[in-house]
Design a protein around this motif. Structure first.
Motif, PDB file in Angstrom:
ATOM      1  N   CYS A  56       0.872  -1.179   0.000  1.00  0.00           N
ATOM      2  CA  CYS A  56       0.000   0.000   0.000  1.00  0.00           C
ATOM      3  C   CYS A  56       0.905   1.224   0.000  1.00  0.00           C
ATOM      4  N   PRO A  57       1.474   1.559  -1.150  1.00  0.00           N
ATOM      5  CA  PRO A  57       2.467   2.639  -1.184  1.00  0.00           C
ATOM      6  C   PRO A  57       1.863   3.994  -0.840  1.00  0.00           C
ATOM      7  N   VAL A  58       2.571   4.731   0.003  1.00  0.00           N
ATOM      8  CA  VAL A  58       2.148   6.111   0.255  1.00  0.00           C
ATOM      9  C   VAL A  58       2.749   7.045  -0.784  1.00  0.00           C
ATOM     10  N   LEU A  59       3.772   6.575  -1.491  1.00  0.00           N
ATOM     11  CA  LEU A  59       4.305   7.251  -2.677  1.00  0.00           C
ATOM     12  C   LEU A  59       4.570   6.167  -3.717  1.00  0.00           C
ATOM     13  N   ASN A  60       3.992   6.307  -4.914  1.00  0.00           N
ATOM     14  CA  ASN A  60       4.280   5.317  -5.942  1.00  0.00           C
ATOM     15  C   ASN A  60       5.651   5.565  -6.554  1.00  0.00           C
ATOM     16  N   ASN A  61       6.036   4.766  -7.526  1.00  0.00           N
ATOM     17  CA  ASN A  61       7.390   4.868  -8.093  1.00  0.00           C
ATOM     18  C   ASN A  61       7.678   6.269  -8.624  1.00  0.00           C
ATOM     19  N   GLU A  62       6.749   6.806  -9.395  1.00  0.00           N
ATOM     20  CA  GLU A  62       6.957   8.119 -10.013  1.00  0.00           C
ATOM     21  C   GLU A  62       6.937   9.225  -8.969  1.00  0.00           C
ATOM     22  N   GLU A  63       6.027   9.122  -7.997  1.00  0.00           N
ATOM     23  CA  GLU A  63       5.938  10.152  -6.958  1.00  0.00           C
ATOM     24  C   GLU A  63       7.185  10.181  -6.091  1.00  0.00           C
ATOM     25  N   ARG A  64       7.726   9.018  -5.803  1.00  0.00           N
ATOM     26  CA  ARG A  64       8.944   8.970  -4.984  1.00  0.00           C
ATOM     27  C   ARG A  64      10.094   9.670  -5.702  1.00  0.00           C
ATOM     28  N   ILE A  65      10.227   9.428  -7.004  1.00  0.00           N
ATOM     29  CA  ILE A  65      11.265  10.107  -7.787  1.00  0.00           C
ATOM     30  C   ILE A  65      11.024  11.601  -7.806  1.00  0.00           C
ATOM     31  N   ARG A  66       9.755  11.961  -7.969  1.00  0.00           N
ATOM     32  CA  ARG A  66       9.396  13.385  -8.041  1.00  0.00           C
ATOM     33  C   ARG A  66       9.755  14.114  -6.755  1.00  0.00           C
ATOM     34  N   VAL A  67       9.440  13.524  -5.597  1.00  0.00           N
ATOM     35  CA  VAL A  67       9.759  14.155  -4.315  1.00  0.00           C
ATOM     36  C   VAL A  67      11.270  14.237  -4.125  1.00  0.00           C
ATOM     37  N   ASN A  90      -2.713   9.503  -0.881  1.00  0.00           N
ATOM     38  CA  ASN A  90      -2.607   8.060  -1.076  1.00  0.00           C
ATOM     39  C   ASN A  90      -3.105   7.279   0.133  1.00  0.00           C
ATOM     40  N   VAL A  91      -2.804   7.771   1.349  1.00  0.00           N
ATOM     41  CA  VAL A  91      -3.298   7.094   2.547  1.00  0.00           C
ATOM     42  C   VAL A  91      -4.820   7.136   2.575  1.00  0.00           C
ATOM     43  N   ALA A  92      -5.391   8.290   2.221  1.00  0.00           N
ATOM     44  CA  ALA A  92      -6.849   8.412   2.181  1.00  0.00           C
ATOM     45  C   ALA A  92      -7.449   7.406   1.204  1.00  0.00           C
ATOM     46  N   GLN A  93      -6.802   7.247   0.066  1.00  0.00           N
ATOM     47  CA  GLN A  93      -7.306   6.303  -0.938  1.00  0.00           C
ATOM     48  C   GLN A  93      -7.236   4.866  -0.414  1.00  0.00           C
ATOM     49  N   GLU A  96     -10.053   4.367   2.081  1.00  0.00           N
ATOM     50  CA  GLU A  96     -11.355   4.298   1.418  1.00  0.00           C
ATOM     51  C   GLU A  96     -11.539   3.002   0.638  1.00  0.00           C
ATOM     52  N   MET A  97     -10.490   2.571  -0.067  1.00  0.00           N
ATOM     53  CA  MET A  97     -10.618   1.428  -0.971  1.00  0.00           C
ATOM     54  C   MET A  97     -10.354   0.088  -0.287  1.00  0.00           C
ATOM     55  N   LEU A  98      -9.480   0.061   0.739  1.00  0.00           N
ATOM     56  CA  LEU A  98      -9.036  -1.211   1.304  1.00  0.00           C
ATOM     57  C   LEU A  98      -9.420  -1.421   2.765  1.00  0.00           C
ATOM     58  N   PHE A  99      -9.408  -0.366   3.564  1.00  0.00           N
ATOM     59  CA  PHE A  99      -9.523  -0.530   5.011  1.00  0.00           C
ATOM     60  C   PHE A  99     -10.873  -0.106   5.587  1.00  0.00           C
ATOM     61  N   TYR A 100     -11.692   0.574   4.810  1.00  0.00           N
ATOM     62  CA  TYR A 100     -12.871   1.241   5.355  1.00  0.00           C
ATOM     63  C   TYR A 100     -13.822   0.285   6.069  1.00  0.00           C
ATOM     64  N   SER A 101     -13.935  -0.936   5.582  1.00  0.00           N
ATOM     65  CA  SER A 101     -14.894  -1.886   6.149  1.00  0.00           C
ATOM     66  C   SER A 101     -14.365  -2.626   7.379  1.00  0.00           C
TER      67      SER A 101
END
Length: 368
Positions: A56-67, A90-93, A96-101
């Motif tokens: 569950c990445p908080v930064l994906n590959n491209e975002e990590r490079i960008r930062v 990303n944490v919010a997503q 919402e998508m994986l942990f909400y239930s």
């Protein structure tokens, strides 16, 4: 019940979370967590991760490079602002998508590269929601250090039964049969996703990283009972491109051996079955045969290529066994396995399922 005041209304007892614990302390309890969450980028996760973890990445590959680029070119403060915005999104997503239930009793374990900013952000938010979250102190690096240390000593706590025998004698098939009968099996070729020879690559499938291969060995060994034998196939130091840990090789080479013997016709049939992709793709096979030219010369390779291109696969397999595999294997095991001279012989009448089942039962009954 008393509640704290804030954006997330949670019981006061939840405020002690997230917990921060060492991997060594966590190891006996890993199975008690409802999820092990690796928040690193997908590329980091693909190279290696804690067994059973989800990415569950908080930064994906491209975002990590960008930062990282922003940090170098603009400055730390601006990079942190950018990273915070991306991490929060990303944490919010993920929530919402994986942990909400998940109920409030859901118990996750979180880690990143060093147990710092990325896992801290995820763990902080999950704890504020009210979930009893724990974070690995030192993150993946602490986990990896533990595996490296364990692999220097863990293999020596077991006694091994090494299956020897020339190519096509059914060693891998026998290992699979042993697993079906409840034996402890360390299948290095399965973990390496490779059959251990120049023709051993699995089609349309890459080998794992060296780290993930070692993780697989560590994970398998730590689940074994030291009082029971571990069956393993005689291997060289490398399985494809991957190196077997030195400590395991030392143990294997000093262990009791069983030599599997299968009639030539059955060996050919077994190899044609297990390497069926080469029958269907002669071009790929001829390319792999070319890699043997330094050992056998261009003329012999040309003969083998003709057999492959004309579809005479049984003849090709017999030629490869006679001129390449059998001689190399005999030299290798004699040189590397000190107990080969006192090995137990296990002749197989044929390549049938029943024969392999009987052989596996015999091995289990007689293993010490």
């Amino acid at each position: 019940m008393r509640y704290s005041v804030g954006l997330f209304k949670a019981p006061l007892f939840a405020m002690k979370y997230p917990l921060l614990r060492s991997f060594a302390d966590l190891l006996p309890e890993l199975g008690q967590y409802d999820a092990i969450i690796d928040v690193r980028s997908p590329l980091e996760f693909a190279e290696d991760h804690v067994p059973g973890a989800i990415n569950c990445p908080v930064l994906n590959n491209e975002e990590r490079i960008r930062v990282g680029t922003h940090y170098r070119q603009v400055g730390a403060f601006e990079a942190k602002k950018l990273g915070a915005a991306l991490v929060a999104k990303n944490v919010a997503q993920h929530i919402e998508m994986l942990f909400y239930s998940h109920p409030q009793s859901w118990k996750p374990l979180v880690y990143c590269w060093r147990g710092g900013n990325r896992s801290g952000a995820m763990a902080h938010i999950l704890a504020k929601v009210g979930w009893p979250v724990t974070r690995i102190d030192g993150g993946y690096k602490a986990y990896r250090s533990h595996v490296n240390t364990e692999l220097t000593s863990l293999p020596a706590t077991f006694h091994y039964q090494v299956l020897c025998g020339p190519t096509g004698s059914g060693k891998s098939r026998l290992l699979r049969t042993l697993v079906q009968q409840g034996a402890q099996v360390l299948d290095l070729e399965q973990l390496a996703n490779h059959r251990g020879s120049v023709l051993g690559n699995v089609p349309d499938s890459e080998q794992p990283s060296q780290k993930w291969f070692e993780t697989g060995i560590w994970h398998a060994l730590r689940q074994f009972d030291p009082d029971r034998p571990v069956f393993i196939e005689a291997e060289s130091k490398k399985v494809g491109k991957l190196r077997v840990p030195d400590s395991l090789m030392t143990c294997m080479r000093a262990s009791a051996c069983t030599v599997i013997a299968l009639p030539l016709a059955d060996r050919v049939h077994l190899l044609l079955d297990e390497y069926a992709h080469f029958v269907q793709d002669a071009a790929h096979l001829t390319h792999q045969l070319d890699l043997l030219a330094p050992l056998h010369g261009k003329d012999r390779i040309a003969q083998w290529r003709m057999l492959a291109e004309s579809g005479e696969m049984p003849k090709l397999v017999e030629a490869l066994l006679a001129s390449h595999y059998d001689a190399l294997y005999a030299q290798s095991v004699k040189r590397n396995f000190s107990e080969l001279g006192s090995a137990t012989m296990l002749p197989l009448a044929d390549g049938s399922t029943q024969t392999f089942e009987q052989a596996a039962a015999q091995l289990i009954a007689t293993a010490t």
